[in-house]
Design a protein around this motif. Structure first.
Motif, PDB file in Angstrom:
ATOM      1  N   VAL A 248     139.309   5.208  -5.095  1.00 42.17           N
ATOM      2  CA  VAL A 248     138.128   4.450  -5.513  1.00 42.17           C
ATOM      3  C   VAL A 248     137.609   3.603  -4.353  1.00 42.17           C
ATOM      4  O   VAL A 248     136.400   3.489  -4.139  1.00 42.17           O
ATOM      5  N   THR A 249     138.528   3.035  -3.574  1.00 45.42           N
ATOM      6  CA  THR A 249     138.124   2.215  -2.426  1.00 45.42           C
ATOM      7  C   THR A 249     137.385   3.047  -1.388  1.00 45.42           C
ATOM      8  O   THR A 249     136.329   2.641  -0.883  1.00 45.42           O
ATOM      9  N   THR A 250     137.932   4.223  -1.057  1.00 44.07           N
ATOM     10  CA  THR A 250     137.247   5.067  -0.077  1.00 44.07           C
ATOM     11  C   THR A 250     135.920   5.587  -0.617  1.00 44.07           C
ATOM     12  O   THR A 250     134.948   5.715   0.139  1.00 44.07           O
ATOM     13  N   ALA A 251     135.865   5.867  -1.919  1.00 41.44           N
ATOM     14  CA  ALA A 251     134.594   6.302  -2.516  1.00 41.44           C
ATOM     15  C   ALA A 251     133.550   5.195  -2.422  1.00 41.44           C
ATOM     16  O   ALA A 251     132.375   5.460  -2.129  1.00 41.44           O
ATOM     17  N   ALA A 252     133.961   3.942  -2.654  1.00 37.39           N
ATOM     18  CA  ALA A 252     133.014   2.829  -2.585  1.00 37.39           C
ATOM     19  C   ALA A 252     132.504   2.634  -1.159  1.00 37.39           C
ATOM     20  O   ALA A 252     131.301   2.444  -0.936  1.00 37.39           O
ATOM     21  N   MET A 253     133.405   2.694  -0.178  1.00 40.76           N
ATOM     22  CA  MET A 253     132.974   2.522   1.215  1.00 40.76           C
ATOM     23  C   MET A 253     132.065   3.668   1.651  1.00 40.76           C
ATOM     24  O   MET A 253     131.062   3.461   2.338  1.00 40.76           O
ATOM     25  N   THR A 254     132.412   4.888   1.250  1.00 40.82           N
ATOM     26  CA  THR A 254     131.565   6.034   1.579  1.00 40.82           C
ATOM     27  C   THR A 254     130.196   5.906   0.925  1.00 40.82           C
ATOM     28  O   THR A 254     129.162   6.198   1.541  1.00 40.82           O
ATOM     29  N   ALA A 255     130.184   5.443  -0.326  1.00 34.77           N
ATOM     30  CA  ALA A 255     128.921   5.338  -1.060  1.00 34.77           C
ATOM     31  C   ALA A 255     127.963   4.364  -0.392  1.00 34.77           C
ATOM     32  O   ALA A 255     126.773   4.676  -0.229  1.00 34.77           O
ATOM     33  N   VAL A 256     128.436   3.181  -0.002  1.00 30.06           N
ATOM     34  CA  VAL A 256     127.518   2.216   0.612  1.00 30.06           C
ATOM     35  C   VAL A 256     127.045   2.711   1.978  1.00 30.06           C
ATOM     36  O   VAL A 256     125.891   2.485   2.374  1.00 30.06           O
ATOM     37  N   ALA A 257     127.930   3.410   2.703  1.00 31.48           N
ATOM     38  CA  ALA A 257     127.521   3.954   4.000  1.00 31.48           C
ATOM     39  C   ALA A 257     126.463   5.033   3.835  1.00 31.48           C
ATOM     40  O   ALA A 257     125.449   5.049   4.550  1.00 31.48           O
ATOM     41  N   VAL A 258     126.666   5.927   2.876  1.00 31.76           N
ATOM     42  CA  VAL A 258     125.700   7.013   2.640  1.00 31.76           C
ATOM     43  C   VAL A 258     124.381   6.455   2.114  1.00 31.76           C
ATOM     44  O   VAL A 258     123.295   6.873   2.547  1.00 31.76           O
ATOM     45  N   ALA A 259     124.446   5.494   1.187  1.00 35.92           N
ATOM     46  CA  ALA A 259     123.227   4.922   0.635  1.00 35.92           C
ATOM     47  C   ALA A 259     122.399   4.215   1.698  1.00 35.92           C
ATOM     48  O   ALA A 259     121.165   4.205   1.636  1.00 35.92           O
ATOM     49  N   SER A 260     123.057   3.638   2.698  1.00 39.17           N
ATOM     50  CA  SER A 260     122.352   2.875   3.731  1.00 39.17           C
ATOM     51  C   SER A 260     121.964   3.710   4.938  1.00 39.17           C
ATOM     52  O   SER A 260     120.956   3.417   5.589  1.00 39.17           O
ATOM     53  N   ALA A 261     122.761   4.726   5.264  1.00 40.06           N
ATOM     54  CA  ALA A 261     122.551   5.442   6.528  1.00 40.06           C
ATOM     55  C   ALA A 261     122.541   6.951   6.390  1.00 40.06           C
ATOM     56  O   ALA A 261     122.399   7.646   7.400  1.00 40.06           O
ATOM     57  N   GLY A 262     122.682   7.499   5.180  1.00 43.19           N
ATOM     58  CA  GLY A 262     122.714   8.937   5.029  1.00 43.19           C
ATOM     59  C   GLY A 262     124.115   9.503   5.235  1.00 43.19           C
ATOM     60  O   GLY A 262     125.078   8.772   5.471  1.00 43.19           O
ATOM     61  N   ALA A 263     124.209  10.818   5.144  1.00 46.17           N
ATOM     62  CA  ALA A 263     125.508  11.496   5.240  1.00 46.17           C
ATOM     63  C   ALA A 263     125.830  11.782   6.708  1.00 46.17           C
ATOM     64  O   ALA A 263     125.401  12.789   7.263  1.00 46.17           O
ATOM     65  N   ILE A 264     126.594  10.905   7.321  1.00 40.82           N
ATOM     66  CA  ILE A 264     126.969  11.034   8.733  1.00 40.82           C
ATOM     67  C   ILE A 264     128.338  11.694   8.801  1.00 40.82           C
ATOM     68  O   ILE A 264     129.327  11.147   8.325  1.00 40.82           O
ATOM     69  N   GLY A 265     128.387  12.877   9.381  1.00 42.42           N
ATOM     70  CA  GLY A 265     129.623  13.639   9.398  1.00 42.42           C
ATOM     71  C   GLY A 265     130.492  13.389  10.619  1.00 42.42           C
ATOM     72  O   GLY A 265     130.045  12.840  11.625  1.00 42.42           O
ATOM     73  N   PHE A 266     131.762  13.756  10.493  1.00 42.27           N
ATOM     74  CA  PHE A 266     132.744  13.836  11.568  1.00 42.27           C
ATOM     75  C   PHE A 266     133.292  12.489  12.050  1.00 42.27           C
ATOM     76  O   PHE A 266     134.266  12.466  12.792  1.00 42.27           O
ATOM     77  N   VAL A 267     132.708  11.371  11.645  1.00 41.48           N
ATOM     78  CA  VAL A 267     133.251  10.075  12.066  1.00 41.48           C
ATOM     79  C   VAL A 267     134.649   9.883  11.496  1.00 41.48           C
ATOM     80  O   VAL A 267     135.589   9.517  12.209  1.00 41.48           O
ATOM     81  N   GLY A 268     134.800  10.131  10.199  1.00 42.12           N
ATOM     82  CA  GLY A 268     136.095   9.963   9.560  1.00 42.12           C
ATOM     83  C   GLY A 268     137.091  11.042   9.908  1.00 42.12           C
ATOM     84  O   GLY A 268     138.299  10.862   9.700  1.00 42.12           O
ATOM     85  N   LEU A 269     136.632  12.154  10.433  1.00 40.52           N
ATOM     86  CA  LEU A 269     137.535  13.246  10.797  1.00 40.52           C
ATOM     87  C   LEU A 269     138.171  13.034  12.161  1.00 40.52           C
ATOM     88  O   LEU A 269     139.381  13.189  12.342  1.00 40.52           O
ATOM     89  N   VAL A 270     137.376  12.647  13.138  1.00 40.54           N
ATOM     90  CA  VAL A 270     137.814  12.640  14.538  1.00 40.54           C
ATOM     91  C   VAL A 270     138.457  11.323  14.947  1.00 40.54           C
ATOM     92  O   VAL A 270     139.516  11.298  15.589  1.00 40.54           O
ATOM     93  N   LEU A 271     137.842  10.197  14.588  1.00 40.72           N
ATOM     94  CA  LEU A 271     138.247   8.923  15.160  1.00 40.72           C
ATOM     95  C   LEU A 271     139.637   8.444  14.742  1.00 40.72           C
ATOM     96  O   LEU A 271     140.319   7.791  15.542  1.00 40.72           O
ATOM     97  N   PRO A 272     140.105   8.712  13.510  1.00 34.63           N
ATOM     98  CA  PRO A 272     141.488   8.329  13.205  1.00 34.63           C
ATOM     99  C   PRO A 272     142.508   8.977  14.137  1.00 34.63           C
ATOM    100  O   PRO A 272     143.527   8.361  14.468  1.00 34.63           O
ATOM    101  N   HIS A 273     142.243  10.196  14.583  1.00 33.36           N
ATOM    102  CA  HIS A 273     143.164  10.853  15.516  1.00 33.36           C
ATOM    103  C   HIS A 273     143.167  10.142  16.869  1.00 33.36           C
ATOM    104  O   HIS A 273     144.224   9.999  17.505  1.00 33.36           O
ATOM    105  N   ALA A 274     141.993   9.684  17.299  1.00 33.93           N
ATOM    106  CA  ALA A 274     141.929   8.933  18.549  1.00 33.93           C
ATOM    107  C   ALA A 274     142.700   7.627  18.425  1.00 33.93           C
ATOM    108  O   ALA A 274     143.421   7.215  19.360  1.00 33.93           O
TER     109      ALA A 274
END
Length: 339
Positions: A248-274
């Motif tokens: 639920v927490t990740t859904a809420a953070m994703t929702a506000v990000a998408v509502a404000s800035a659109g669907a931005i891909g690959f940020v959550g995929l790549v940067l945790p590995h870095a």
């Protein structure tokens, strides 16, 4: 395991880099601005002496570029933290809100509110995105369960969910939106920070800060999930409760990000590995470092998108994809070698 002095130094350096990136990114563009100008404008609005700038240049800093850069930093931090949490929770290095269909579901929910007016007077754009994110992930989880549970099945179900909700979004736009709405929504769906306002930035900063704090409180549970749900249960973790809270927490953070800035891909995929390469897998260190890396990355991705084809702007999702796709291929290659 990262020592406390090293972690403290990393967090201090990362915070300084975020602030420097914000101040520098604001100066880039056709207006003649410098970092001292940015500092002077901020100081003035915090009760300091008036900045020695024309009203137009001061407005460019305070009304246009500063809220945009802060929104970019907050979205980048939130999406990166969501990726780190989902990768650990699901034990899959390819998990992130975009791949699992959460971003697509949030986009559909937001577009349903914006174009169809569903719940516009009650839930609003962010509420619609949140409902869409939860519905999308619930459907993906159901598909994965029906196919036989497992992290790989969840990723495949996420791909299917992404396509489904992307198709629903396109259907809504093409059948119900006027030409101007269609153009605006399509640009927004690729990721756009061009219409950033202080209200958007404040909302995302608050939700991402609270969401990251919740994830930090549950850092030990996330560490335990690295050994599997059964092992986490034997270590004293309430598996169902922890999963529900984190999802639920990740859904809420994703929702506000998408509502404000659109669907931005690959940020959550790549940067945790870095971030893991810097501080290791322990989440008490990983999550704040991931947030800082995500903030810096998206601030500069948005800056590049804003100036690379002046006077037009590229959607920021184009820049993140150009960086993210090669990194995604590298992750797949490494994972194949370990298999």
């Amino acid at each position: 395991m990262t020592s406390l002095p090293r972690l403290t130094g990393t967090l201090v350096a990362g915070t300084a880099l975020v602030l420097l990136s914000l101040a520098t990114a604001i100066t880039i563009g056709p207006a003649d601005l410098s970092v001292p100008d940015v500092v002077a404008v901020v100081r003035e609005h915090l009760g300091g002496p008036p900045a020695d700038l024309s009203p137009l240049r001061a407005a460019i800093v305070w009304e246009l570029r500063l809220p945009r850069s802060i929104l970019a930093a907050a979205c980048g931090a939130g999406l990166a933290v969501c990726g780190a949490v989902l990768q650990s929770l699901l034990r899959n290095p390819l998990a992130d809100p975009f791949v699992l269909g959460i971003s697509s579901g949030a986009s559909t929910g937001a577009v349903a509110v914006a174009v169809l007016g569903i719940g516009a007077g009650t839930v609003g754009l962010t509420g619609g995105a949140f409902v869409g994110a939860l519905v999308s992930f619930a459907l993906v989880a159901l598909l994965a369960w029906a196919a036989g549970s497992g992290p790989d099945k969840l990723i495949l179900a996420g791909v299917a969910g992404t396509q489904l909700f992307s198709a629903l979004t396109s259907f809504i736009v093409l059948t119900s939106a006027d030409p101007e709405q269609t153009r605006g929504v399509l640009v927004w769906l690729l990721g756009s920070l061009g219409g950033a306002r202080w209200s958007d930035a404040a909302l995302v900063v608050v939700v991402v800060s609270l969401g990251t704090l919740v994830c930090l409180v549950m850092a030990r549970s996330l560490d335990a999930f690295a050994f599997g749900a059964d092992a986490a249960g034997t270590l004293g973790v309430s598996v169902r409760q922890a999963r529900a809270v984190l999802l639920v927490t990740t859904a809420a953070m994703t929702a506000v990000a998408v509502a404000s800035a659109g669907a931005i891909g690959f940020v959550g995929l790549v940067l945790p590995h870095a971030a893991r390469a810097v501080v290791g897998p322990r989440h008490r260190a990983l999550l704040p470092v991931t947030a800082l890396v995500g903030a810096v990355f998206l601030v500069w991705a948005d800056t590049i998108a804003r100036v690379v084809v002046e006077p037009q702007e590229l959607p920021v999702g184009v820049i993140t994809a150009l960086v993210g796709v090669p990194a995604f291929a590298l992750i797949l290659r490494r994972r194949g070698r370990r298999a």
